[in-house]
Enzyme design. Structure first.
Site, PDB file in Angstrom:
ATOM      1  N   GLU A 261     -11.635   8.339  15.255  1.00 59.01           N
ATOM      2  CA  GLU A 261     -11.973   5.918  15.391  1.00 59.01           C
ATOM      3  C   GLU A 261     -10.488   5.372  15.057  1.00 59.01           C
ATOM      4  OE1 GLU A 261     -14.598   5.992  12.272  1.00 59.01           O
ATOM      5  OE2 GLU A 261     -16.461   7.519  13.485  1.00 59.01           O
TER       6      GLU A 261
ATOM      7  N   ASP B 112       0.563  -1.205   0.399  1.00 61.12           N
ATOM      8  CA  ASP B 112       0.166   0.300   0.084  1.00 61.12           C
ATOM      9  C   ASP B 112       0.803   1.079  -0.209  1.00 61.12           C
ATOM     10  OD1 ASP B 112      -3.330  -1.520   2.249  1.00 61.12           O
ATOM     11  OD2 ASP B 112      -2.370  -1.820  -0.210  1.00 61.12           O
TER      12      ASP B 112
ATOM     13  N   CYS C 166      22.910 -26.897  13.138  1.00 62.03           N
ATOM     14  CA  CYS C 166      24.683 -27.898  13.521  1.00 62.03           C
ATOM     15  C   CYS C 166      24.582 -28.427  13.752  1.00 62.03           C
ATOM     16  CB  CYS C 166      25.191 -26.532  13.725  1.00 62.03           C
ATOM     17  SG  CYS C 166      26.709 -26.304  13.678  1.00 62.03           S
TER      18      CYS C 166
ATOM     19  N   ASP D 156       0.423   4.589  -2.649  1.00 66.64           N
ATOM     20  CA  ASP D 156      -0.159   5.283  -2.180  1.00 66.64           C
ATOM     21  C   ASP D 156       1.229   6.357  -2.497  1.00 66.64           C
ATOM     22  OD1 ASP D 156      -2.144   4.654  -0.887  1.00 66.64           O
ATOM     23  OD2 ASP D 156      -0.623   4.809   0.963  1.00 66.64           O
TER      24      ASP D 156
ATOM     25  N   LEU E  52     -11.522   8.527   1.429  1.00 64.50           N
ATOM     26  CA  LEU E  52     -11.744   9.871   2.972  1.00 64.50           C
ATOM     27  C   LEU E  52      -9.670  10.125   2.557  1.00 64.50           C
ATOM     28  CD1 LEU E  52     -11.785   7.633   6.229  1.00 64.50           C
ATOM     29  CD2 LEU E  52     -12.239   9.886   5.625  1.00 64.50           C
TER      30      LEU E  52
ATOM     31  N   LYS F  75     -13.433  13.241  12.251  1.00 65.81           N
ATOM     32  CA  LYS F  75     -14.353  13.902  11.151  1.00 65.81           C
ATOM     33  C   LYS F  75     -15.015  14.527  12.424  1.00 65.81           C
ATOM     34  CE  LYS F  75     -15.721   8.949   9.952  1.00 65.81           C
ATOM     35  NZ  LYS F  75     -16.181   7.928  10.213  1.00 65.81           N
TER      36      LYS F  75
ATOM     37  N   TYR G 121     -19.475   2.667  10.872  1.00 65.66           N
ATOM     38  CA  TYR G 121     -19.265   3.959  11.137  1.00 65.66           C
ATOM     39  C   TYR G 121     -19.283   5.210  10.626  1.00 65.66           C
ATOM     40  CZ  TYR G 121     -16.257   2.339   6.626  1.00 65.66           C
ATOM     41  OH  TYR G 121     -16.153   2.151   5.908  1.00 65.66           O
TER      42      TYR G 121
ATOM     43  N   CYS H  73      31.082 -25.257  17.708  1.00 67.77           N
ATOM     44  CA  CYS H  73      30.492 -23.988  17.113  1.00 67.77           C
ATOM     45  C   CYS H  73      30.927 -22.396  18.201  1.00 67.77           C
ATOM     46  CB  CYS H  73      28.908 -24.790  16.678  1.00 67.77           C
ATOM     47  SG  CYS H  73      27.992 -23.358  15.478  1.00 67.77           S
TER      48      CYS H  73
ATOM     49  N   ASP I 180      -8.744  -1.637   8.994  1.00 67.11           N
ATOM     50  CA  ASP I 180      -7.984  -2.309   7.654  1.00 67.11           C
ATOM     51  C   ASP I 180      -8.296  -3.750   6.935  1.00 67.11           C
ATOM     52  OD1 ASP I 180      -6.521  -1.853   6.070  1.00 67.11           O
ATOM     53  OD2 ASP I 180      -4.247  -2.452   6.606  1.00 67.11           O
TER      54      ASP I 180
ATOM     55  N   LYS J   4      -2.569   8.706   8.480  1.00 60.11           N
ATOM     56  CA  LYS J   4      -2.051   7.472   8.503  1.00 60.11           C
ATOM     57  C   LYS J   4      -1.019   6.552   9.614  1.00 60.11           C
ATOM     58  CE  LYS J   4      -3.107   4.896   5.215  1.00 60.11           C
ATOM     59  NZ  LYS J   4      -3.837   4.069   3.751  1.00 60.11           N
TER      60      LYS J   4
ATOM     61  N   LYS K  22      -8.657   3.499  12.165  1.00 59.80           N
ATOM     62  CA  LYS K  22      -8.819   3.143  10.448  1.00 59.80           C
ATOM     63  C   LYS K  22      -9.408   2.340  10.441  1.00 59.80           C
ATOM     64  CE  LYS K  22      -8.502   5.151   5.917  1.00 59.80           C
ATOM     65  NZ  LYS K  22      -8.150   3.784   5.819  1.00 59.80           N
TER      66      LYS K  22
ATOM     67  N   CYS L 134      31.328 -23.393  11.763  1.00 56.15           N
ATOM     68  CA  CYS L 134      32.633 -24.087  12.110  1.00 56.15           C
ATOM     69  C   CYS L 134      32.340 -24.687  11.235  1.00 56.15           C
ATOM     70  CB  CYS L 134      32.327 -24.727  13.727  1.00 56.15           C
ATOM     71  SG  CYS L 134      30.388 -25.857  13.763  1.00 56.15           S
TER      72      CYS L 134
ATOM     73  N   CYS M  67      27.686 -26.223   8.798  1.00 52.73           N
ATOM     74  CA  CYS M  67      27.707 -25.099   9.945  1.00 52.73           C
ATOM     75  C   CYS M  67      28.660 -24.245   8.648  1.00 52.73           C
ATOM     76  CB  CYS M  67      28.006 -25.071  11.079  1.00 52.73           C
ATOM     77  SG  CYS M  67      28.039 -23.550  11.419  1.00 52.73           S
TER      78      CYS M  67
ATOM     79  N   ARG N   8     -17.929  -1.396  -1.640  1.00 51.34           N
ATOM     80  CA  ARG N   8     -18.183  -0.398  -1.976  1.00 51.34           C
ATOM     81  C   ARG N   8     -17.930  -0.323  -3.382  1.00 51.34           C
ATOM     82  NH1 ARG N   8     -13.640   3.949  -0.341  1.00 51.34           N
ATOM     83  NH2 ARG N   8     -12.559   2.567  -1.386  1.00 51.34           N
TER      84      ARG N   8
HETATM   85  S1  IVH Z   1     -15.614   6.638   7.320  1.00 53.73           S
HETATM   86  C1  IVH Z   1     -17.505   9.338   4.550  1.00 53.73           C
HETATM   87  N1  IVH Z   1     -14.738   5.652   9.323  1.00 53.73           N
HETATM   88  O1  IVH Z   1     -11.754   3.682   4.880  1.00 53.73           O
HETATM   89  C2  IVH Z   1     -16.103   8.620   4.750  1.00 53.73           C
HETATM   90  N2  IVH Z   1     -14.130   5.042   7.003  1.00 53.73           N
HETATM   91  O2  IVH Z   1     -10.001   5.382   2.966  1.00 53.73           O
HETATM   92  C3  IVH Z   1     -16.724   7.320   4.807  1.00 53.73           C
HETATM   93  N3  IVH Z   1     -12.514   3.187   6.765  1.00 53.73           N
HETATM   94  O3  IVH Z   1     -13.887   3.515   2.377  1.00 53.73           O
HETATM   95  C4  IVH Z   1     -15.986   6.400   5.447  1.00 53.73           C
HETATM   96  N4  IVH Z   1     -12.180   2.551   9.016  1.00 53.73           N
HETATM   97  O4  IVH Z   1     -13.589   1.028   4.116  1.00 53.73           O
HETATM   98  C5  IVH Z   1     -14.722   6.054   7.987  1.00 53.73           C
HETATM   99  N5  IVH Z   1     -13.836   4.919  11.172  1.00 53.73           N
HETATM  100  C6  IVH Z   1     -13.889   4.923  10.065  1.00 53.73           C
HETATM  101  C7  IVH Z   1     -12.940   3.799   9.276  1.00 53.73           C
HETATM  102  C8  IVH Z   1     -13.038   4.331   7.364  1.00 53.73           C
HETATM  103  C9  IVH Z   1     -11.620   2.801   7.879  1.00 53.73           C
HETATM  104  C10 IVH Z   1     -12.085   2.389   5.364  1.00 53.73           C
HETATM  105  C11 IVH Z   1     -13.202   2.305   5.080  1.00 53.73           C
HETATM  106  C12 IVH Z   1     -13.489   3.862   3.495  1.00 53.73           C
HETATM  107  C13 IVH Z   1     -11.783   4.059   3.285  1.00 53.73           C
HETATM  108  C14 IVH Z   1     -11.492   5.435   2.849  1.00 53.73           C
END
Ligand code: IVH
Length: 690
Positions: free
Chosen positions: A116, A35, A442, A39, A85, A306, A228, A448, A120, A330, A118, A427, A424, A139
């Site tokens: 909150e 990732d 070994c 990114d 996001l 948020k 969320y 050794c 994965d 991140k 994030k 030794c 080895c 999604r």
């Molecule tokens: S809010 C209004 N909250 O991150 C925005 N997303 O990069 C909607 N994700 O598609 C997302 N934890 O799969 C939100 N606490 C959290 C999250 C979260 C993980 C993921 C989600 C989203 C992606 C966006």
């Protein structure tokens, strides 16, 4: 002109690359790039497009959220799009976000943020009609997803019917489906056992499990869910019946209040949600979660801030499918891409050979990594790791970094498979692989260098040569200062050499010399145990001395002869033979004898023979705490008299020795009517029999 053309080519190249990897990631569930690398390329493209907006094309990956859904699933149109996001990778970017928010809201005060983790996993939208779960969708690209209702219904964290009676007639809940770390490890073990492909990380495992055409497979996967956000809601959510004071974070005019209401309807939300004050509150939250990251039961790749007040969210609105009111901060990535420069072989303190990848330095999880473990030959073969490969390295918490996999498309020509050596590297002794073990070892043991400290410590320990005063610190010093190359050297150091070591005076040095002298008079079994042959613990050493009346005979014993001895299996037999086969080991033994180590050759055999009548064949069980000797000692003395010492009580047990605080074994013996004696009686028995 030429520069502009160059830039255009660069943008096209980046877009193609990102689109290609987007396809691997989202459509095939088979990421071929970490990732962090993705990114980085995305940011490179974003930067180019910001500088040259005329370069933006409608198909640029910066202009969309995800990828097209797989054709096999029914398509679901998201009436309210599922948003993405924006990311912040450092504190400055979080500050910039907060500044933008305050400027747009024309506020100088601190903003109230909901923070909150994030998660994965993968985002899903759940549609409840009149409280019943009617549809679930992934999604997808944000506007169109795949219908995964059947699969989602297998996730126990997701209610099929909402609780209470005050939910809106139509409620779309958005949240993350993910796989907790424990479940992920278990799943990979099962996959390995079945000979099926393992998953690179919990995110892939979650995606692969949810996007199964057969929900019977999904049901076996340890998925879970946290909510969320909300999508379509009709009619609007009414405030909770509970009377709340003004400013209560459970008010429905707040994001935290919406999540609170979801919870009252039985939808899981994060226990780590926190309402914080201003940017500093956000950054403190980040630090707190970062320190707890490794202890969380699931993987997270950052935290999300948020704007908590809904009317402020509405004022802020969206820009290209991401809300202006939220940002993902991140964590440093736990995976990164790098070059494998060489594979070295490390010999551990127990003789295990571990292949170690030497890497071009790379930042992983906030630390520069230059080495990563390849575990063992099987793992090297499975992943087909070769020098010159481009590899994905992963570092999670305190765990040693490991090579997750290679990128086959990046392999240069003429690479060679890697094979661990048969000698080895430290030794030169033979390396053996014991049946059913993944590790190569070994056989150098005493000689050794890699194993010296451990070998010497074991040699000096109480049940072995019992050299009083030769503890861990001294062992480390004599080895580090190269005074001792093999265990025999320990008997050659002078008083001055001992006295010259750290924390050693003349007095302790002279005591140590006395202890060394004393240790020279030993028993065959103790000596054998002291050699530290793998699988030859104290009781096996005793067994061996009962079957071989001299060391010479034991040293010449063949594998099948050893296996004739009850309790000696093929693994132990192989280790014993391999140990004595090494000429270096035989030389050390000879030197030790020349330095004055002796025992009455068949002391225990004669003792055991003369006691044939008394304890031979009788089975003893020791339980509870003994005060006059250790359990090991009691065991050894009983065995020396021909008794068998077993760990559990059965009808065949002759006698149970019950020390202090004896528990269930004593109860069992009483129930079976087996003879029970205490420690004092054991002492008498041992004295009488000896
Ligand atoms: S809010 C209004 N909250 O991150 C925005 N997303 O990069 C909607 N994700 O598609 C997302 N934890 O799969 C939100 N606490 C959290 C999250 C979260 C993980 C993921 C989600 C989203 C992606 C966006």
């Amino acid at each position: 002109m030429t520069i502009a053309k160059n830039i255009q080519q660069q943008a096209t190249k980046l877009r193609d690359l990102l689109n290609e990897h987007n396809y691997y990631y989202y459509v095939l569930d088979e990421p071929r790039m970490p990732d962090s690398e993705y990114d980085r390329l995305m940011r490179e493209l974003q930067a180019l497009e910001i500088e040259h907006p005329e370069l933006i094309t409608p198909d640029s990956p910066t202009q969309r959220v995800g990828a097209k859904p797989l054709s096999e699933f029914a398509e679901v149109l998201h009436t309210t799009p599922m948003l993405s996001l924006n990311n912040a990778f450092d504190e400055k970017e979080v500050h910039d976000f907060d500044k933008r928010v305050r400027e747009r809201l024309k506020l100088v005060d601190n903003i109230e943020y909901a923070a909150e983790p994030k998660l994965d996993g993968l985002a899903v939208s759940l549609r409840y009609e009149n409280g019943l779960l009617v549809k679930a969708a992934t999604r997808g690209d944000g506007s169109r997803g795949e219908e995964v209702t059947q699969n989602v219904k297998t996730i126990k964290a997701i209610p099929l019917r909402l609780c209470g009676d005050d939910f809106p007639s139509v409620l779309e809940v958005r949240g993350e489906v993910f796989m907790p770390k424990k479940g992920f490890e278990k799943l990979n073990k099962i996959q390995t056992a079945k000979g099926e492909k393992t998953f690179a990380n919990p995110r892939n495992a979650a995606a692969g499990s949810l996007r199964q055409l057969d929900s019977r497979i999904t049901t076996t996967r340890p998925l879970t869910f946290l909510s969320y956000a909300i999508g379509v809601v009709e009619p609007a959510i009414s405030p909770d019946k509970a009377v709340l004071e003004k400013g209560d974070i459970r008010e429905i005019s707040r994001h935290s209040g919406i999540l609170y209401r979801l919870e009252t309807w039985g939808l899981p939300t994060s226990k780590d949600l926190k309402v914080v004050n201003g940017i500093q509150g956000c950054l403190d939250y980040y630090q707190d979660i970062l320190t707890r990251r490794d202890n969380l039961p699931f993987e997270i790749d950052g935290v999300v801030y948020k704007v908590n007040r809904i009317e402020q969210q509405e004022t802020l609105g969206f820009v290209s499918r991401a809300p202006r009111w939220a940002i993902a901060h991140k964590f440093p990535a736990q995976e990164a891409l790098t070059q494998l420069l060489a594979i070295n072989v490390q010999v551990g303190r127990t003789g295990t050979l571990t292949p170690v990848a030497r890497l071009a330095p790379v930042e992983v999880g906030g630390v520069t990594v230059i080495n990563a473990t390849l575990h063992n030959q099987d793992e090297v073969d499975r992943k087909d790791v070769r020098v010159g490969d481009t590899v994905i390295v992963r570092r999670a918490g305190d765990v040693i970094p490991e090579v997750v996999r290679i990128l086959p498309e990046k392999r240069p020509p003429n690479t060679q498979p890697f094979v661990l050596p048969d000698k080895c590297p430290d030794c030169g002794s033979d390396v053996i692989r014991i049946e059913d073990e993944a590790a190569l070892r070994c056989t150098g043991g005493l000689l050794c260098p890699a194993q010296r400290k451990q070998a010497l410590q074991h040699f000096a320990s109480r049940l072995a040569m019992d050299i009083e005063g030769l503890g861990e610190k001294l062992v480390e010093q004599v080895i580090d200062e190269k005074l001792v190359k093999d265990i025999a050297d320990i008997y050659t150091l002078s008083l001055e050499q001992w006295a010259g070591l750290e924390r050693m005076g003349k007095k302790s040095a002279s005591n140590l010399i006395k202890a060394l002298e004393k240790s020279k008079s030993t028993t065959f079994a103790k000596f054998l145990y002291a050699l530290g042959i793998r699988e030859v613990g104290e009781s096996t050493a005793h067994l061996l001395t009962q079957h071989f009346d001299s060391l010479e005979k034991l040293m010449q014993a063949k594998n099948h002869e050893l296996q004739k001895i009850p309790d000696i299996g093929p693994v132990a037999a192989e280790h014993i033979v391999a140990f004595f086969r090494q000429s270096q080991n035989r030389e050390i033994i000879q030197r030790l004898q020349e330095l004055g180590i002796y025992w009455v050759e068949n002391e225990f055999t004669t003792a055991a023979q003369s006691l044939e009548q008394s304890l031979t064949g009788k089975s003893f069980v020791l339980t509870g705490t003994l005060t006059r000797m250790t359990r090991n000692e009691a065991k050894a003395r009983l065995q020396a008299l021909g008794a068998k010492v077993s760990g559990s009580v059965s009808k065949k047990t002759h006698c149970v020795v019950a020390g202090e605080k004896a528990g269930s074994k004593l109860d069992k013996a009483q129930n079976l009517g087996i003879k029970i004696i205490d420690e004092a009686a054991l002492m008498v028995l041992l004295e009488e029999s000896a």
